[in-house]
Design an enzyme around this catalytic site. Structure first.
Site, short mmCIF file in Angstrom:
data_model
loop_
_atom_site.label_atom_id
_atom_site.label_comp_id
_atom_site.label_asym_id
_atom_site.label_seq_id
_atom_site.Cartn_x
_atom_site.Cartn_y
_atom_site.Cartn_z
N HIS A 38 0.83 -1.20 0.00
CA HIS A 38 0.00 0.00 0.00
C HIS A 38 0.87 1.25 0.00
O HIS A 38 2.06 1.22 0.35
CB HIS A 38 -0.93 0.01 1.22
CG HIS A 38 -0.19 -0.05 2.53
ND1 HIS A 38 0.48 1.04 3.06
CD2 HIS A 38 0.00 -1.07 3.40
CE1 HIS A 38 1.04 0.69 4.20
NE2 HIS A 38 0.77 -0.59 4.43
N ASP B 6 3.96 -4.53 3.77
CA ASP B 6 5.39 -4.82 3.81
C ASP B 6 5.64 -6.25 4.29
O ASP B 6 6.57 -6.91 3.83
CB ASP B 6 6.13 -3.81 4.70
CG ASP B 6 5.53 -3.68 6.10
OD1 ASP B 6 4.56 -4.38 6.41
OD2 ASP B 6 6.05 -2.85 6.89
#
Length: 478
Positions: A98, A380
């Site tokens: 994102h 992540d």
């Protein structure tokens, strides 16, 4: 006469030096950067960061933090879609993190960073398609969204960001990503037919607004003004996208070992502990409470948005505190590569999503015309283990709006032969992978699909002395 003789002497000396330089290069006594058949410099192809002129030679926490922020500026260089004319692109799989977000954690007893999460087209950073994106998102009632995705906002809209909310910077980052991929895959390679339907796409996101909105931003600039009826976003409850294959005790074992390694490294870092203690004194809380609030998350938001670090009557948190914590993060990433616990965790954590990718590629190689463009919008903690499992050791920790792309190509001269390319933030890292790094020694431009298949179906289990995922997840290590 003196000046004339001096000039002739200097001219002769320059000619002699030029001759010696060429001779040494010919004899390979001076390294030169050979140019491959496709015009790429072989040395630069092996770099994860393709800008050697500005990259510092040693660890620089400020430079690394700036790279992590990924503030939209000039268009980046990209190697996606590059291949000789006799190769045809037939499928693309994209895994993204994102975009820029508001912190997930707050530093206790300090004012939260004042960040506006509404979208304002004339506020920087912006994008030419930002206003059109907002208008199109308002029409999205006919989209098919799994579960709770249907009730989520299509773009951020709070004047004071909520915790973890995507920012305008995050939207712009993925509008740029989508536009870049459109210019390459749609305009140049015609990856998806003009009369595309929902079957040509596969879209999946975790159940967070920041991943859904990031995916929509990329998709909008990739397929501008798309028909909402053709959009079907699946909801993935797991951040590692393990779907129905999440039960894996040995994966959890290695994750716990990795967490113990992190703890051991942290308690040995005296400078880090002093920094935490000083920050705790400033905000007036115990050091343990300060450390538990993960202050680097909030500090990165201050840094990326150029907002002053918080102050109290006892003083201010400052850039020196930030540099110490960021430096420790970078040292932790380096040790993580050496100790292998995270690598073993990553192999088991990412097998389900890589197995899905391989299966789709095999079906398309056999002639299937569905799911030609795949988009996973994730975190992540999704990208990082995938990079580790693939063996791409030089890769930096995933920045905001990072993208990992898998391309599937077929040889027009021999339709039975299929090849893949893997790119991280636009850089070709195919030959950095554990399963294809030796293939580059033979002067090949791409990696055969069967090498990727063999890696996912067999090699990923070898470190566990197993031949399948189920056994690898349950066989106790020595």
């Amino acid at each position: 006469m003196f000046f004339r003789n001096r000039f002739l002497f200097l001219l002769a000396l320059a000619a002699l030096l030029a001759f010696l330089s060429l001779s040494l290069q010919f004899l390979h006594l001076i390294p030169v950067n050979p140019v491959k058949e496709n015009g790429l410099n072989s040395k630069n192809r092996k770099r994860i960061m393709p800008n050697p002129l500005t990259e510092p030679p040693a660890i620089d926490p400020i430079y690394e933090a700036q790279f992590y922020c990924n503030i939209p500026s000039i268009p980046e260089r990209s190697m996606e879609g590059h291949a000789p004319h006799y190769f045809k692109l037939i499928s693309v799989h994209v895994l993204i993190r994102h975009g820029d977000r508001y912190p997930l954690y707050a530093i206790p007893k300090t004012k939260r960073p004042d960040i506006d999460c509404t979208l304002v087209p004339n506020r920087k950073p912006s994008h030419p398609q930002l206003e059109a994106f907002m208008n199109h998102m308002a029409k999205g009632t006919e989209a098919q969204m799994d579960g709770t995705l249907s009730s989520m906002p299509r773009y951020p809209s709070h004047s004071l960001c909520e915790m973890g909310e995507l920012t305008q910077t995050g939207i712009v980052q993925h509008l740029q990503n989508g536009q870049l991929l459109r210019d390459i895959y749609m305009k140049k390679h015609n990856l998806i037919p003009s009369d595309w339907t929902s079957k040509h796409l596969y879209l999946e996101t975790t159940g967070k607004s920041r991943t859904l909105q990031s995916g929509l931003a990329l998709l909008y600039s990739f397929l501008p003004e798309f028909d909402w009826k053709k959009i079907n976003f699946r909801n993935q409850w797991s951040t590692i996208f393990c779907s129905g294959n999440c039960d894996c005790p040995i994966r959890n074992h290695y994750l716990e070992e990795e967490q113990r390694r992190q703890y051991s490294l942290r308690v040995k870092n005296v400078n880090l502990e002093k920094t935490y203690a000083d920050m705790a004194r400033i905000v007036g809380i115990p050091t343990r409470q300060l450390r538990a609030s993960n202050p680097i998350d909030s500090m990165l938001c201050h840094f990326c948005h150029n907002v002053s670090f918080p102050c109290t009557k006892n003083g201010c948190i400052d850039i020196e505190h930030f540099k110490v914590i960021k430096t420790h993060q970078l040292e932790d990433e380096k040790e993580r590569q050496e100790k292998k616990y995270y690598y073993l965790y990553a192999l088991l954590a990412t097998h389900p999503i890589l197995n899905q990718t391989v299966s789709r590629m095999q079906h398309i190689a056999e002639g299937k015309k569905e799911e030609l463009f795949v988009l996973y919008s994730a975190h992540d903690v999704t990208l990082s283990p995938v990079l580790s499992a693939l063996g791409i050791k030089e890769a930096r920790f995933p920045r905001f709006a990072a993208r990992l792309v898998f391309e599937l190509w077929k040889d027009v001269k021999n339709y039975k032969e299929h090849f893949i390319r893997i790119l991280y933030n636009g850089v070709d890292v195919t030959f950095h992978t554990s399963f294809c790094h030796n293939h580059n020694k033979h002067g090949k431009l791409m990696c055969p699909l069967e090498k990727f298949v063999h890696f996912v179906k067999q090699d990923m289990f070898s470190p566990f002395n197993s031949t399948n995922y189920y056994d690898a997840c349950r066989k106790r290590p020595f």
